[in-house]
Write a protein that holds these residues in place. Structure first.
Motif, mmCIF file in Angstrom:
data_model
loop_
_atom_site.group_PDB
_atom_site.id
_atom_site.type_symbol
_atom_site.label_atom_id
_atom_site.label_comp_id
_atom_site.label_asym_id
_atom_site.label_seq_id
_atom_site.Cartn_x
_atom_site.Cartn_y
_atom_site.Cartn_z
ATOM 1 N N SER A 62 -59.221 20.378 -23.400
ATOM 2 C CA SER A 62 -60.581 19.845 -23.412
ATOM 3 C C SER A 62 -61.500 20.758 -24.219
ATOM 4 O O SER A 62 -61.092 21.829 -24.695
ATOM 5 C CB SER A 62 -61.103 19.736 -21.982
ATOM 6 N N ASP A 63 -62.763 20.360 -24.350
ATOM 7 C CA ASP A 63 -63.711 21.191 -25.094
ATOM 8 C C ASP A 63 -64.080 22.467 -24.347
ATOM 9 O O ASP A 63 -64.809 23.303 -24.872
ATOM 10 C CB ASP A 63 -64.971 20.395 -25.468
ATOM 11 N N THR A 64 -63.559 22.611 -23.119
ATOM 12 C CA THR A 64 -63.706 23.881 -22.388
ATOM 13 C C THR A 64 -62.368 24.610 -22.262
ATOM 14 O O THR A 64 -62.251 25.583 -21.522
ATOM 15 C CB THR A 64 -64.294 23.633 -20.988
ATOM 16 N N GLY A 65 -61.345 24.103 -22.951
ATOM 17 C CA GLY A 65 -60.056 24.778 -22.968
ATOM 18 C C GLY A 65 -59.194 24.522 -21.748
ATOM 19 O O GLY A 65 -58.355 25.360 -21.405
ATOM 20 N N GLU A 66 -59.342 23.358 -21.119
ATOM 21 C CA GLU A 66 -58.604 23.072 -19.891
ATOM 22 C C GLU A 66 -57.677 21.874 -20.059
ATOM 23 O O GLU A 66 -57.893 21.017 -20.914
ATOM 24 C CB GLU A 66 -59.579 22.781 -18.746
ATOM 25 N N ILE A 67 -56.644 21.816 -19.224
ATOM 26 C CA ILE A 67 -55.842 20.609 -19.064
ATOM 27 C C ILE A 67 -55.599 20.401 -17.575
ATOM 28 O O ILE A 67 -55.592 21.348 -16.788
ATOM 29 C CB ILE A 67 -54.482 20.665 -19.797
ATOM 30 N N ALA A 68 -55.384 19.152 -17.174
ATOM 31 C CA ALA A 68 -55.030 18.817 -15.801
ATOM 32 C C ALA A 68 -54.149 17.584 -15.858
ATOM 33 O O ALA A 68 -54.598 16.515 -16.273
ATOM 34 C CB ALA A 68 -56.273 18.568 -14.961
ATOM 35 N N LEU A 69 -52.880 17.722 -15.482
ATOM 36 C CA LEU A 69 -51.903 16.653 -15.604
ATOM 37 C C LEU A 69 -51.067 16.571 -14.337
ATOM 38 O O LEU A 69 -50.777 17.593 -13.711
ATOM 39 C CB LEU A 69 -50.955 16.920 -16.782
ATOM 40 N N ASP A 70 -50.654 15.365 -13.964
ATOM 41 C CA ASP A 70 -49.644 15.168 -12.939
ATOM 42 C C ASP A 70 -48.343 14.827 -13.651
ATOM 43 O O ASP A 70 -48.215 13.757 -14.256
ATOM 44 C CB ASP A 70 -50.044 14.043 -11.982
ATOM 45 N N VAL A 71 -47.379 15.741 -13.601
ATOM 46 C CA VAL A 71 -46.155 15.633 -14.387
ATOM 47 C C VAL A 71 -44.957 15.461 -13.451
ATOM 48 O O VAL A 71 -44.842 16.179 -12.456
ATOM 49 C CB VAL A 71 -45.958 16.892 -15.261
ATOM 50 N N PRO A 72 -44.040 14.535 -13.744
ATOM 51 C CA PRO A 72 -42.843 14.386 -12.907
ATOM 52 C C PRO A 72 -41.955 15.620 -12.994
ATOM 53 O O PRO A 72 -41.654 16.114 -14.093
ATOM 54 C CB PRO A 72 -42.136 13.170 -13.511
ATOM 55 N N ALA A 73 -41.533 16.123 -11.845
ATOM 56 C CA ALA A 73 -40.599 17.242 -11.838
ATOM 57 C C ALA A 73 -39.210 16.760 -12.236
ATOM 58 O O ALA A 73 -38.788 15.664 -11.868
ATOM 59 C CB ALA A 73 -40.555 17.883 -10.455
ATOM 60 N N LEU A 74 -38.489 17.598 -12.973
ATOM 61 C CA LEU A 74 -37.121 17.304 -13.371
ATOM 62 C C LEU A 74 -36.145 18.333 -12.811
ATOM 63 O O LEU A 74 -34.956 18.309 -13.139
ATOM 64 C CB LEU A 74 -37.003 17.251 -14.900
ATOM 65 N N SER A 75 -36.638 19.247 -11.991
ATOM 66 C CA SER A 75 -35.788 20.215 -11.309
ATOM 67 C C SER A 75 -36.526 20.691 -10.072
ATOM 68 O O SER A 75 -37.765 20.720 -10.043
ATOM 69 C CB SER A 75 -35.437 21.400 -12.216
ATOM 70 N N THR A 76 -35.765 21.043 -9.029
ATOM 71 C CA THR A 76 -36.419 21.498 -7.791
ATOM 72 C C THR A 76 -37.126 22.828 -7.997
ATOM 73 O O THR A 76 -38.168 23.082 -7.390
ATOM 74 C CB THR A 76 -35.384 21.618 -6.662
ATOM 75 N N GLU A 77 -36.561 23.695 -8.821
ATOM 76 C CA GLU A 77 -37.250 24.924 -9.232
ATOM 77 C C GLU A 77 -37.945 24.598 -10.545
ATOM 78 O O GLU A 77 -37.399 24.805 -11.623
ATOM 79 C CB GLU A 77 -36.260 26.070 -9.401
#
Length: 229
Positions: A62-77
């Motif tokens: 963003s214009d403040t240098g941020e991201i916020a995403l909900d991403v699917p996990a592909l490994s338990t760790e």
């Protein structure tokens, strides 16, 4: 002015500039998803590449240098690497214990190839209930309750040379229906891909937690077939 009126604190050296501070965090949320966030105020509106267990996609801060995403996990760790074009980056990790309750498949590609995942659940026809794709992606509530699957897309198409990904998630543990899910890779013929051979990669989680990877090549019909799939 007197000759001795000189600022003797001026050493001629450039002032120290503090290093860019990048903070990233990850935490598990519903449906084996991960809430991924990053703050880097010195890298606003910058292209980043997110890496996670073989999945790769690009975003723009963003214009403040941020991201916020909900991403699917592909490994338990689950480990996420966020890389900037200038070599800066950050790592965030978390544990996702409920990942075994879900089936998950990824399709990823570069640029305007136009790929799509189509999932037809339990005999669904194209356009009917149970056909999950970009136009009818499902919702998180259905995944949590076991009612159906969810399609999510990642990557900023406005970023230079974007890397894009679609992820299909199905709630294996809470689904109470018997049958199959037909997964297909398709592409609409457009002026950006007509007459070309387009390339993608699929990632599919196996019951033992391993990832099966396959490279795909799809010959697209000539431009007089635009609008077809």
């Amino acid at each position: 002015a007197p000759a001795d009126a000189i600022n003797d604190t001026d050493t001629g050296e450039a002032p120290m500039i503090p290093a860019c501070e990048i903070n990233a965090a990850a935490r598990p949320i519903a449906a084996a998803m991960v809430e991924l966030s990053m703050e880097a105020s010195c890298l606003a509106s910058a292209r980043i590449t997110v890496h996670h267990n073989g999945m790769v996609f690009t975003e723009v801060t963003s214009d403040t240098g941020e991201i916020a995403l909900d991403v699917p996990a592909l490994s338990t760790e689950a480990v996420f690497i966020i890389a900037f074009a200038n070599g800066e980056g950050a790592v965030a990790q978390t544990q996702v214990p409920d990942l075994a309750d879900y089936d998950r498949a990824v399709l990823q590609w570069k640029g305007d190839a136009g790929f799509e995942i189509h999932a037809r659940e339990f005999g669904a026809n194209y356009g009917s209930t149970g056909h999950i794709w970009a136009e009818t992606p499902g919702d998180l509530a259905s995944v949590v309750t076991g009612a159906g699957g969810l399609l999510s897309r990642y990557g900023d198409t406005d970023a230079p040379e974007p890397l894009l990904a679609e992820v299909y998630t199905f709630p294996r543990a809470t689904n109470d229906r018997n049958g199959n899910i037909a997964l297909s890779v398709e592409a609409e013929v457009t002026d950006a891909n007509c007459g070309l051979e387009i390339e993608a990669q699929s990632l599919e989680m196996q019951p033992d937690g391993q990832m099966r990877t396959q490279n795909l090549t799809l010959p697209v019909p000539e431009c007089d077939a635009m609008g077809s799939f």
